[in-house]
Scaffold this motif. Structure first.
Motif, PDB file in Angstrom:
ATOM      1  N   LEU A 273      -8.242   3.240  -4.023  1.00  0.00           N
ATOM      2  CA  LEU A 273      -7.506   2.454  -3.032  1.00  0.00           C
ATOM      3  C   LEU A 273      -8.473   1.546  -2.285  1.00  0.00           C
ATOM      4  O   LEU A 273      -9.597   1.934  -1.964  1.00  0.00           O
ATOM      5  N   SER A 274      -8.010   0.351  -1.997  1.00  0.00           N
ATOM      6  CA  SER A 274      -8.831  -0.617  -1.265  1.00  0.00           C
ATOM      7  C   SER A 274      -8.913  -0.215   0.204  1.00  0.00           C
ATOM      8  O   SER A 274      -8.118   0.601   0.695  1.00  0.00           O
ATOM      9  N   ASP A 275      -9.858  -0.822   0.915  1.00  0.00           N
ATOM     10  CA  ASP A 275      -9.955  -0.587   2.359  1.00  0.00           C
ATOM     11  C   ASP A 275      -8.648  -0.967   3.042  1.00  0.00           C
ATOM     12  O   ASP A 275      -8.199  -0.275   3.959  1.00  0.00           O
ATOM     13  N   GLU A 276      -8.029  -2.036   2.587  1.00  0.00           N
ATOM     14  CA  GLU A 276      -6.756  -2.469   3.174  1.00  0.00           C
ATOM     15  C   GLU A 276      -5.675  -1.408   2.966  1.00  0.00           C
ATOM     16  O   GLU A 276      -4.912  -1.096   3.889  1.00  0.00           O
ATOM     17  N   ASP A 277      -5.615  -0.825   1.770  1.00  0.00           N
ATOM     18  CA  ASP A 277      -4.640   0.239   1.501  1.00  0.00           C
ATOM     19  C   ASP A 277      -4.881   1.445   2.403  1.00  0.00           C
ATOM     20  O   ASP A 277      -3.933   2.030   2.938  1.00  0.00           O
ATOM     21  N   LEU A 278      -6.143   1.824   2.573  1.00  0.00           N
ATOM     22  CA  LEU A 278      -6.470   2.964   3.432  1.00  0.00           C
ATOM     23  C   LEU A 278      -6.110   2.671   4.886  1.00  0.00           C
ATOM     24  O   LEU A 278      -5.553   3.524   5.581  1.00  0.00           O
ATOM     25  N   ARG A 279      -6.408   1.447   5.344  1.00  0.00           N
ATOM     26  CA  ARG A 279      -6.038   1.070   6.717  1.00  0.00           C
ATOM     27  C   ARG A 279      -4.524   1.100   6.881  1.00  0.00           C
ATOM     28  O   ARG A 279      -4.012   1.525   7.917  1.00  0.00           O
ATOM     29  N   ASN A 280      -3.805   0.623   5.860  1.00  0.00           N
ATOM     30  CA  ASN A 280      -2.344   0.622   5.928  1.00  0.00           C
ATOM     31  C   ASN A 280      -1.791   2.042   6.006  1.00  0.00           C
ATOM     32  O   ASN A 280      -0.769   2.271   6.666  1.00  0.00           O
ATOM     33  N   MET A 281      -2.440   2.989   5.339  1.00  0.00           N
ATOM     34  CA  MET A 281      -2.011   4.385   5.438  1.00  0.00           C
ATOM     35  C   MET A 281      -2.131   4.876   6.875  1.00  0.00           C
ATOM     36  O   MET A 281      -1.229   5.544   7.395  1.00  0.00           O
ATOM     37  N   ILE A 282      -3.251   4.538   7.506  1.00  0.00           N
ATOM     38  CA  ILE A 282      -3.457   4.947   8.904  1.00  0.00           C
ATOM     39  C   ILE A 282      -2.389   4.304   9.787  1.00  0.00           C
ATOM     40  O   ILE A 282      -1.740   4.978  10.589  1.00  0.00           O
ATOM     41  N   VAL A 283      -2.195   3.007   9.619  1.00  0.00           N
ATOM     42  CA  VAL A 283      -1.224   2.283  10.449  1.00  0.00           C
ATOM     43  C   VAL A 283       0.186   2.828  10.243  1.00  0.00           C
ATOM     44  O   VAL A 283       0.931   3.014  11.205  1.00  0.00           O
TER      45      VAL A 283
ATOM     46  N   ALA B 268       0.822  -1.215   0.000  1.00  0.00           N
ATOM     47  CA  ALA B 268       0.000   0.000   0.000  1.00  0.00           C
ATOM     48  C   ALA B 268       0.849   1.255   0.000  1.00  0.00           C
ATOM     49  O   ALA B 268       0.545   2.198  -0.691  1.00  0.00           O
ATOM     50  N   SER B 269       1.922   1.238   0.786  1.00  0.00           N
ATOM     51  CA  SER B 269       2.722   2.450   0.848  1.00  0.00           C
ATOM     52  C   SER B 269       3.397   2.739  -0.487  1.00  0.00           C
ATOM     53  O   SER B 269       3.624   3.883  -0.820  1.00  0.00           O
ATOM     54  N   GLN B 270       3.708   1.685  -1.270  1.00  0.00           N
ATOM     55  CA  GLN B 270       4.289   1.926  -2.579  1.00  0.00           C
ATOM     56  C   GLN B 270       3.281   2.627  -3.483  1.00  0.00           C
ATOM     57  O   GLN B 270       3.630   3.571  -4.162  1.00  0.00           O
TER      58      GLN B 270
END
Length: 118
Positions: A62-72, A2-4
């Motif tokens: 962006l997927s929900d997982e990508d958005l969660r990864n941004m928060i994390v 996600a960060s990439q």
């Protein structure tokens, strides 16, 4: 992963914004971005507020997982949300080119201070 994806989104825009707006202008724009993404009742960016407002920044794909990864990735205090400071730090971290530019700005500022002193 996600960060990439996210990194590619910001590498192109933040250095351009910084060159156009200068340091203070860029910080103002980051603060405005934070205000658009945050949950106004909590004063932080939550997963829900990021998902709800992601289209404002072209992140709607962006997927929900990508958005969660941004928060994390940006959540230094572990509260599950991004404060304004955490958001700004994350934006700078996602743009290595911007960090290189900030070193150049610092050098230019120091050179100008030396010239003004003499």
């Amino acid at each position: 992963m996600a960060s990439q994806n996210t990194q590619l989104q910001f590498q192109d825009s933040l250095p351009l914004m910084a060159n156009k707006l200068g340091g203070d202008g860029l910080i103002d724009e980051l603060c405005n971005g934070f205000n658009l993404l945050m949950d106004s009742s909590k004063g932080v960016i939550t997963f829900e507020s990021l998902k709800r407002n992601s289209s404002l920044f072209g992140l709607q794909d962006l997927s929900d997982e990508d958005l969660r990864n941004m928060i994390v990735e940006g959540d230094f205090d572990g509260d599950g949300a991004l404060s304004q400071l955490e958001f700004c730090v994350l934006m700078f971290r996602l743009s290595p080119e911007l960090m290189d530019g900030s070193k150049l700005w610092l050098e230019q500022m120091l050179q100008q201070e030396i010239k003004d002193f003499f």
